[in-house]
Design a protein around this motif. Sequence first.
Motif, PDB file in Angstrom:
ATOM      1  N   TYR A  35       0.842  -1.194   0.000  1.00  0.00           N
ATOM      2  CA  TYR A  35       0.000   0.000   0.000  1.00  0.00           C
ATOM      3  C   TYR A  35       0.874   1.239   0.000  1.00  0.00           C
ATOM      4  O   TYR A  35       1.978   1.244   0.542  1.00  0.00           O
ATOM      5  CB  TYR A  35      -0.890   0.049   1.259  1.00  0.00           C
ATOM      6  N   MET A  40      -3.389  12.994   0.770  1.00  0.00           N
ATOM      7  CA  MET A  40      -4.503  13.246  -0.145  1.00  0.00           C
ATOM      8  C   MET A  40      -5.279  11.977  -0.491  1.00  0.00           C
ATOM      9  O   MET A  40      -6.502  11.992  -0.585  1.00  0.00           O
ATOM     10  CB  MET A  40      -3.979  13.893  -1.431  1.00  0.00           C
ATOM     11  N   GLN A  41      -4.580  10.893  -0.696  1.00  0.00           N
ATOM     12  CA  GLN A  41      -5.232   9.681  -1.213  1.00  0.00           C
ATOM     13  C   GLN A  41      -5.478   8.611  -0.164  1.00  0.00           C
ATOM     14  O   GLN A  41      -6.171   7.628  -0.434  1.00  0.00           O
ATOM     15  CB  GLN A  41      -4.397   9.082  -2.351  1.00  0.00           C
ATOM     16  N   GLY A  42      -4.897   8.772   1.011  1.00  0.00           N
ATOM     17  CA  GLY A  42      -5.077   7.731   2.021  1.00  0.00           C
ATOM     18  C   GLY A  42      -4.269   6.495   1.668  1.00  0.00           C
ATOM     19  O   GLY A  42      -3.194   6.592   1.087  1.00  0.00           O
ATOM     20  N   LEU A  43      -4.799   5.315   1.989  1.00  0.00           N
ATOM     21  CA  LEU A  43      -4.114   4.052   1.733  1.00  0.00           C
ATOM     22  C   LEU A  43      -4.543   3.513   0.376  1.00  0.00           C
ATOM     23  O   LEU A  43      -5.668   3.071   0.206  1.00  0.00           O
ATOM     24  CB  LEU A  43      -4.457   3.037   2.822  1.00  0.00           C
ATOM     25  N   LEU A  45      -4.029   0.688  -2.569  1.00  0.00           N
ATOM     26  CA  LEU A  45      -3.473  -0.630  -2.842  1.00  0.00           C
ATOM     27  C   LEU A  45      -2.685  -0.582  -4.140  1.00  0.00           C
ATOM     28  O   LEU A  45      -3.205  -0.199  -5.181  1.00  0.00           O
ATOM     29  CB  LEU A  45      -4.587  -1.669  -2.950  1.00  0.00           C
ATOM     30  N   PHE A  91       3.628   0.917   2.678  1.00  0.00           N
ATOM     31  CA  PHE A  91       3.423  -0.141   3.665  1.00  0.00           C
ATOM     32  C   PHE A  91       3.318  -1.495   2.986  1.00  0.00           C
ATOM     33  O   PHE A  91       2.677  -1.637   1.941  1.00  0.00           O
ATOM     34  CB  PHE A  91       2.116   0.084   4.439  1.00  0.00           C
ATOM     35  N   GLU A 100      -7.062 -11.042   8.214  1.00  0.00           N
ATOM     36  CA  GLU A 100      -6.685  -9.700   8.647  1.00  0.00           C
ATOM     37  C   GLU A 100      -5.320  -9.416   8.056  1.00  0.00           C
ATOM     38  O   GLU A 100      -4.615 -10.332   7.632  1.00  0.00           O
ATOM     39  CB  GLU A 100      -6.615  -9.611  10.160  1.00  0.00           C
ATOM     40  N   ALA A 101      -4.941  -8.168   8.027  1.00  0.00           N
ATOM     41  CA  ALA A 101      -3.649  -7.794   7.485  1.00  0.00           C
ATOM     42  C   ALA A 101      -2.790  -7.189   8.582  1.00  0.00           C
ATOM     43  O   ALA A 101      -3.240  -6.306   9.321  1.00  0.00           O
ATOM     44  CB  ALA A 101      -3.822  -6.798   6.332  1.00  0.00           C
ATOM     45  N   PHE A 103       0.405  -5.000   9.306  1.00  0.00           N
ATOM     46  CA  PHE A 103       1.215  -4.021   8.592  1.00  0.00           C
ATOM     47  C   PHE A 103       2.628  -3.921   9.156  1.00  0.00           C
ATOM     48  O   PHE A 103       2.836  -4.004  10.373  1.00  0.00           O
ATOM     49  CB  PHE A 103       0.568  -2.634   8.685  1.00  0.00           C
TER      50      PHE A 103
ATOM     51  N   HIS B  32     -13.311  -4.536   7.091  1.00  0.00           N
ATOM     52  CA  HIS B  32     -12.232  -4.555   8.076  1.00  0.00           C
ATOM     53  C   HIS B  32     -12.121  -3.163   8.697  1.00  0.00           C
ATOM     54  O   HIS B  32     -12.281  -2.160   8.011  1.00  0.00           O
ATOM     55  CB  HIS B  32     -10.892  -4.861   7.412  1.00  0.00           C
ATOM     56  N   TYR B  34      -9.428  -0.700  10.967  1.00  0.00           N
ATOM     57  CA  TYR B  34      -8.065  -0.517  11.447  1.00  0.00           C
ATOM     58  C   TYR B  34      -7.951   0.851  12.115  1.00  0.00           C
ATOM     59  O   TYR B  34      -8.684   1.788  11.777  1.00  0.00           O
ATOM     60  CB  TYR B  34      -7.057  -0.571  10.284  1.00  0.00           C
ATOM     61  N   GLN B  36      -4.925   3.767  13.088  1.00  0.00           N
ATOM     62  CA  GLN B  36      -3.543   4.171  12.873  1.00  0.00           C
ATOM     63  C   GLN B  36      -3.231   5.395  13.724  1.00  0.00           C
ATOM     64  O   GLN B  36      -3.918   6.421  13.602  1.00  0.00           O
ATOM     65  CB  GLN B  36      -3.298   4.487  11.393  1.00  0.00           C
ATOM     66  N   PRO B  42      -0.959   1.060  10.515  1.00  0.00           N
ATOM     67  CA  PRO B  42      -2.333   0.695  10.867  1.00  0.00           C
ATOM     68  C   PRO B  42      -2.349  -0.618  11.638  1.00  0.00           C
ATOM     69  O   PRO B  42      -1.566  -1.530  11.358  1.00  0.00           O
ATOM     70  CB  PRO B  42      -3.017   0.543   9.505  1.00  0.00           C
ATOM     71  N   PHE B  44      -4.896  -3.712  13.079  1.00  0.00           N
ATOM     72  CA  PHE B  44      -6.191  -4.368  12.890  1.00  0.00           C
ATOM     73  C   PHE B  44      -7.042  -4.289  14.156  1.00  0.00           C
ATOM     74  O   PHE B  44      -6.564  -4.524  15.260  1.00  0.00           O
ATOM     75  CB  PHE B  44      -5.946  -5.837  12.519  1.00  0.00           C
ATOM     76  N   PHE B  87      -9.613   3.547   9.747  1.00  0.00           N
ATOM     77  CA  PHE B  87      -9.848   3.194   8.350  1.00  0.00           C
ATOM     78  C   PHE B  87     -10.774   1.982   8.270  1.00  0.00           C
ATOM     79  O   PHE B  87     -10.609   1.015   9.026  1.00  0.00           O
ATOM     80  CB  PHE B  87      -8.535   2.817   7.651  1.00  0.00           C
ATOM     81  N   ILE B 101      -9.733  -2.787  -0.061  1.00  0.00           N
ATOM     82  CA  ILE B 101      -9.655  -1.388  -0.471  1.00  0.00           C
ATOM     83  C   ILE B 101     -10.053  -0.528   0.716  1.00  0.00           C
ATOM     84  O   ILE B 101     -11.122  -0.722   1.304  1.00  0.00           O
ATOM     85  CB  ILE B 101     -10.591  -1.081  -1.656  1.00  0.00           C
ATOM     86  N   PHE B 102      -9.220   0.456   1.059  1.00  0.00           N
ATOM     87  CA  PHE B 102      -9.459   1.286   2.230  1.00  0.00           C
ATOM     88  C   PHE B 102     -10.123   2.612   1.883  1.00  0.00           C
ATOM     89  O   PHE B 102      -9.861   3.187   0.825  1.00  0.00           O
ATOM     90  CB  PHE B 102      -8.147   1.570   2.960  1.00  0.00           C
ATOM     91  N   LYS B 104     -10.713   6.731   3.057  1.00  0.00           N
ATOM     92  CA  LYS B 104      -9.711   7.753   3.317  1.00  0.00           C
ATOM     93  C   LYS B 104      -9.487   8.025   4.794  1.00  0.00           C
ATOM     94  O   LYS B 104      -8.612   8.807   5.155  1.00  0.00           O
ATOM     95  CB  LYS B 104     -10.088   9.042   2.586  1.00  0.00           C
TER      96      LYS B 104
END
Lengths: 112, 112
Positions: A35, A40-43, A45, A91, A100-101, A103, B32, B34, B36, B42, B44, B87, B101-102, B104
């Motif tokens: 990621y 401006m765009q956040g996270l 992918l 990230f 779950e992810a 990071f 999901h 998260y 941060q 971030p 979970f 998020f 997909i997250f 913002k």
Amino acid sequence: DARVTQTPRHKVTEMGQEVTMRCQPILGHNTVFWYRQTMMQGLELLAYFRNRAPLDDSGMPKDRFSAEMPDATLATLKIQPSEPRDSAVYFCASGPDRAEAFFGQGTRLTVV
Amino acid sequence: QQPVQSPQAVILREGEDAVINCSSSKALYSVHWYRQKHGEAPVFLMILLKGGEQKGHEKISASFNEKKQQSSLYLTASQLSYSGTYFCGTEQDRNRDDKIIFGKGTRLHILP
């Protein structure tokens, strides 16, 4: 305490240079994500892998970015040539079959 | 399709409650959540699956309305440690397209 490890933590480079970011996913996790985070765009992918196979890299500028998993313990993200607009925090995250992810701490990239 | 989060930012006093919403225009398999903190990765919080039950731990819980493709995160009796950016990440189709997909993010600031 298992964790996702990213290197380097910080990188400052000149425009036009190649940048390689590395990620060691948690042992046993079969999905890996890259990621990019900006204010401006956040996270966003960029790419993701399952069992080392690339499943989706549609979020990645193909002309300059590439992502690979040469083995189960290493994922790489390369930018060549780098541009100032690539400045962001990158990230890597891994997960056990997408439940779950987890990071990593991120690589803060500055392209001047 | 990026989910939409609301509000963008919230300021609360310690002990007050907050609700953060996440909505998608696409049918979802999972949502999901998260959190941060500034300068960190971030972390979970929880995952809600299609057909699953409302989740929660301690004073943080979440719901998933499959018909409306919406999820809400509830923070009860907020603590200073709850400050950060929240998020939501959505997964559209478990089998075909299961990338996360997250949105913002929603910035939450808790005042003493």
